[in-house]
Design a protein around this motif. Structure first.
Motif, PDB file in Angstrom:
ATOM      1  N   TYR A  79     -17.772  -4.009  -2.773  1.00 27.02           N
ATOM      2  CA  TYR A  79     -17.126  -2.806  -2.248  1.00 27.02           C
ATOM      3  C   TYR A  79     -17.894  -2.125  -1.121  1.00 27.02           C
ATOM      4  N   PHE A  80     -19.210  -2.016  -1.252  1.00 24.06           N
ATOM      5  CA  PHE A  80     -19.984  -1.231  -0.294  1.00 24.06           C
ATOM      6  C   PHE A  80     -20.504  -2.068   0.879  1.00 24.06           C
ATOM      7  N   ASP A  81     -21.166  -3.178   0.590  1.00 23.23           N
ATOM      8  CA  ASP A  81     -21.715  -3.995   1.672  1.00 23.23           C
ATOM      9  C   ASP A  81     -20.616  -4.562   2.562  1.00 23.23           C
ATOM     10  N   SER A  82     -19.456  -4.818   1.987  1.00 22.66           N
ATOM     11  CA  SER A  82     -18.331  -5.365   2.749  1.00 22.66           C
ATOM     12  C   SER A  82     -17.501  -4.281   3.440  1.00 22.66           C
ATOM     13  N   LYS A  83     -17.840  -3.005   3.214  1.00 22.69           N
ATOM     14  CA  LYS A  83     -17.112  -1.859   3.777  1.00 22.69           C
ATOM     15  C   LYS A  83     -15.677  -1.759   3.260  1.00 22.69           C
ATOM     16  N   ARG A  84     -15.419  -2.330   2.070  1.00 23.58           N
ATOM     17  CA  ARG A  84     -14.087  -2.194   1.490  1.00 23.58           C
ATOM     18  C   ARG A  84     -13.816  -0.757   1.041  1.00 23.58           C
ATOM     19  N   ALA A  85     -14.864  -0.065   0.597  1.00 29.86           N
ATOM     20  CA  ALA A  85     -14.682   1.278   0.048  1.00 29.86           C
ATOM     21  C   ALA A  85     -15.908   2.136   0.340  1.00 29.86           C
ATOM     22  N   ASP A  86     -15.670   3.441   0.422  1.00 23.11           N
ATOM     23  CA  ASP A  86     -16.758   4.400   0.626  1.00 23.11           C
ATOM     24  C   ASP A  86     -17.318   4.914  -0.695  1.00 23.11           C
ATOM     25  N   GLY A  87     -16.576   4.732  -1.761  1.00 21.16           N
ATOM     26  CA  GLY A  87     -17.019   5.187  -3.066  1.00 21.16           C
ATOM     27  C   GLY A  87     -16.158   4.585  -4.156  1.00 21.16           C
ATOM     28  N   LEU A  88     -16.618   4.703  -5.405  1.00 20.69           N
ATOM     29  CA  LEU A  88     -15.906   4.126  -6.552  1.00 20.69           C
ATOM     30  C   LEU A  88     -15.632   5.182  -7.598  1.00 20.69           C
ATOM     31  N   ILE A  89     -14.462   5.080  -8.209  1.00 22.61           N
ATOM     32  CA  ILE A  89     -14.144   5.806  -9.435  1.00 22.61           C
ATOM     33  C   ILE A  89     -13.926   4.755 -10.507  1.00 22.61           C
ATOM     34  N   VAL A  90     -14.718   4.810 -11.548  1.00 27.05           N
ATOM     35  CA  VAL A  90     -14.610   3.848 -12.645  1.00 27.05           C
ATOM     36  C   VAL A  90     -13.940   4.553 -13.829  1.00 27.05           C
ATOM     37  N   ILE A  91     -12.831   4.009 -14.285  1.00 26.40           N
ATOM     38  CA  ILE A  91     -12.113   4.584 -15.423  1.00 26.40           C
ATOM     39  C   ILE A  91     -12.514   3.822 -16.679  1.00 26.40           C
ATOM     40  N   GLY A  92     -13.242   4.496 -17.573  1.00 34.43           N
ATOM     41  CA  GLY A  92     -13.705   3.881 -18.805  1.00 34.43           C
ATOM     42  C   GLY A  92     -15.106   3.321 -18.664  1.00 34.43           C
ATOM     43  N   GLN A  93     -15.723   3.082 -19.804  1.00 37.00           N
ATOM     44  CA  GLN A  93     -17.074   2.525 -19.812  1.00 37.00           C
ATOM     45  C   GLN A  93     -17.136   1.172 -20.496  1.00 37.00           C
ATOM     46  N   GLY A  94     -15.996   0.740 -21.052  1.00 35.63           N
ATOM     47  CA  GLY A  94     -15.973  -0.540 -21.744  1.00 35.63           C
ATOM     48  C   GLY A  94     -16.994  -0.561 -22.866  1.00 35.63           C
ATOM     49  N   GLU A  95     -17.496  -1.744 -23.141  1.00 39.96           N
ATOM     50  CA  GLU A  95     -18.548  -1.887 -24.142  1.00 39.96           C
ATOM     51  C   GLU A  95     -19.896  -1.835 -23.424  1.00 39.96           C
ATOM     52  N   HIS A  96     -20.144  -0.684 -22.767  1.00 40.57           N
ATOM     53  CA  HIS A  96     -21.404  -0.434 -22.067  1.00 40.57           C
ATOM     54  C   HIS A  96     -21.636  -1.502 -20.982  1.00 40.57           C
ATOM     55  N   ASP A  97     -20.720  -1.569 -20.013  1.00 37.68           N
ATOM     56  CA  ASP A  97     -20.762  -2.571 -18.945  1.00 37.68           C
ATOM     57  C   ASP A  97     -21.992  -2.375 -18.062  1.00 37.68           C
ATOM     58  N   ALA A  98     -22.768  -3.435 -17.884  1.00 41.46           N
ATOM     59  CA  ALA A  98     -24.021  -3.367 -17.125  1.00 41.46           C
ATOM     60  C   ALA A  98     -23.783  -3.091 -15.647  1.00 41.46           C
ATOM     61  N   ARG A  99     -22.588  -3.408 -15.139  1.00 41.76           N
ATOM     62  CA  ARG A  99     -22.315  -3.201 -13.714  1.00 41.76           C
ATOM     63  C   ARG A  99     -22.343  -1.726 -13.332  1.00 41.76           C
ATOM     64  N   VAL A 100     -22.012  -0.861 -14.291  1.00 41.93           N
ATOM     65  CA  VAL A 100     -22.076   0.573 -14.024  1.00 41.93           C
ATOM     66  C   VAL A 100     -23.527   1.003 -13.840  1.00 41.93           C
ATOM     67  N   ASP A 101     -24.407   0.510 -14.680  1.00 41.20           N
ATOM     68  CA  ASP A 101     -25.835   0.822 -14.542  1.00 41.20           C
ATOM     69  C   ASP A 101     -26.396   0.265 -13.231  1.00 41.20           C
ATOM     70  N   GLN A 102     -25.894  -0.877 -12.801  1.00 38.62           N
ATOM     71  CA  GLN A 102     -26.349  -1.466 -11.543  1.00 38.62           C
ATOM     72  C   GLN A 102     -25.953  -0.596 -10.355  1.00 38.62           C
ATOM     73  N   LEU A 103     -24.771   0.005 -10.416  1.00 43.53           N
ATOM     74  CA  LEU A 103     -24.355   0.926  -9.357  1.00 43.53           C
ATOM     75  C   LEU A 103     -25.292   2.123  -9.297  1.00 43.53           C
TER      76      LEU A 103
END
Length: 343
Positions: A121-145
């Motif tokens: 999303y960011f390096d490719s300039k697809r988006a300026d920011g993210l809204i994540v709906i839900g946390q799932g079962e503690h998804d590691a990708r959110v912590d990476q962001l």
């Protein structure tokens, strides 16, 4: 030959309003950083001169896409879909808010999105920011962001250990209100339907336990049934795990309205009267909860305020400000599925 009308530029609008180009740009996006009087003045000048922002030129100049990605965080095994009524409610608010602020919305789910959200999303300039709906079962990708320091916000439940902003309902308080209501209606043995591996549902389970203990009722682990977010899951779990306990079971608290409606259908098909024999309360207050039969008692989440806050906090973060977590109040909506004549 008639001379062509001069094409207005952002610089022209800024000059006529007596402000800088950056201020004019923010005013046209209705950014609250700019005071209301200046925003109104710039917007009126733009409207009078039929000025429209050239999105392509703006993106090239600012190196921004003026797009916000919204990711619905689903688990691989869930049958929940974007058509879930609660998700549609909050997505509608987010889309309206982003449009009003001059942003497009890019909708995706975690089932189809690349594993590296920063790169995608960011390096490719697809988006300026993210809204994540839900946390799932503690998804590691959110912590990476969060570790990457990119602008994003999450709709979910805060536990105090997160390093990112979370906007969400007071899930624990909502569940406590729901189960305390069931107990007030005379329920002594209340089942919990919901998947506590999800942080929001875990908080609702804690609220369920709070209400039982406050009434002197010991929580029974056997009555906590992991249930997916769908009506089908509520229906099947009720049939398969609760029918053998109907002699003593007199209440169900479901972690979503969809689960509650599935459970209620299973009970009614089995000849069990709701609420006379088993009272039911859901969570979300989706539109159809008022129109099913019997109508569903539920906990109302303020999706309008939630969607507005998600957008406001994210745009503030994109503009260099801070984004803060916020807990939204909930309220119990009493309807036919839980109200007993003789309490």
């Amino acid at each position: 030959m008639k001379q062509a009308a001069k094409v207005m530029t952002l610089a022209d609008i800024a000059r006529m309003a007596g402000v800088s180009e950056s201020t004019a740009s923010r005013a046209l996006r209705d950014n609250p950083v700019i005071n209301a009087q200046t925003r109104q003045k710039v917007q009126q000048i733009a409207a009078d001169h039929q000025f429209k922002v050239n999105a392509t030129a703006r993106s090239l100049r600012t190196q921004k896409s003026h797009t916000i990605a919204v990711i619905i965080l689903f688990d691989a095994k869930t049958q929940q879909a974007i058509s879930d009524p609660f998700l549609l409610d909050i997505l509608g608010v987010i889309a309206d808010e982003l449009t009003a602020k001059g942003y497009d919305m890019l909708l995706s789910t975690s089932k189809t999105t690349d594993k590296d959200w920063r790169s995608y999303y960011f390096d490719s300039k697809r988006a300026d920011g993210l809204i994540v709906i839900g946390q799932g079962e503690h998804d590691a990708r959110v912590d990476q962001l969060a570790a990457a320091g990119v602008p994003f916000v999450v709709w979910g439940a805060a536990t105090g250990s997160e390093q990112f902003p979370i906007i969400g309902s007071d899930n624990r308080q909502g569940a406590q209100l729901a189960v305390a209501h069931l107990i007030k209606q005379g329920c002594k043995r209340v089942a919990f339907l919901g998947d506590i591996r999800h942080t929001e549902i875990e908080m609702r389970y804690l609220g369920y336990q709070d209400a039982l203990r406050a009434a002197g009722i010991k929580p029974e682990p056997a009555l906590q049934l992991n249930t997916d977010f769908t009506a089908q899951a509520g229906y099947l779990q009720t049939q398969q795990a609760l029918f053998d306990q109907l002699d003593s079971l007199d209440g169900i608290f479901a972690a979503s309205d969809a689960i509650a409606m599935g459970a209620m259908k299973a009970l009614l098909e089995h000849g069990i009267k709701v609420p006379q024999q088993v009272a039911i309360v859901g969570f979300d207050d989706i539109a159809m909860s008022a129109y099913c039969t019997p109508s569903l008692t539920t906990v109302e989440q303020d999706t309008h305020a939630g969607g507005q806050l998600l957008v406001a906090q994210l745009l503030n973060r994109i503009d260099g400000g801070q984004a803060a977590s916020q807990l939204l109040p909930v309220k119990l909506v009493e309807r036919q599925s839980s109200l007993r004549a003789n309490k």
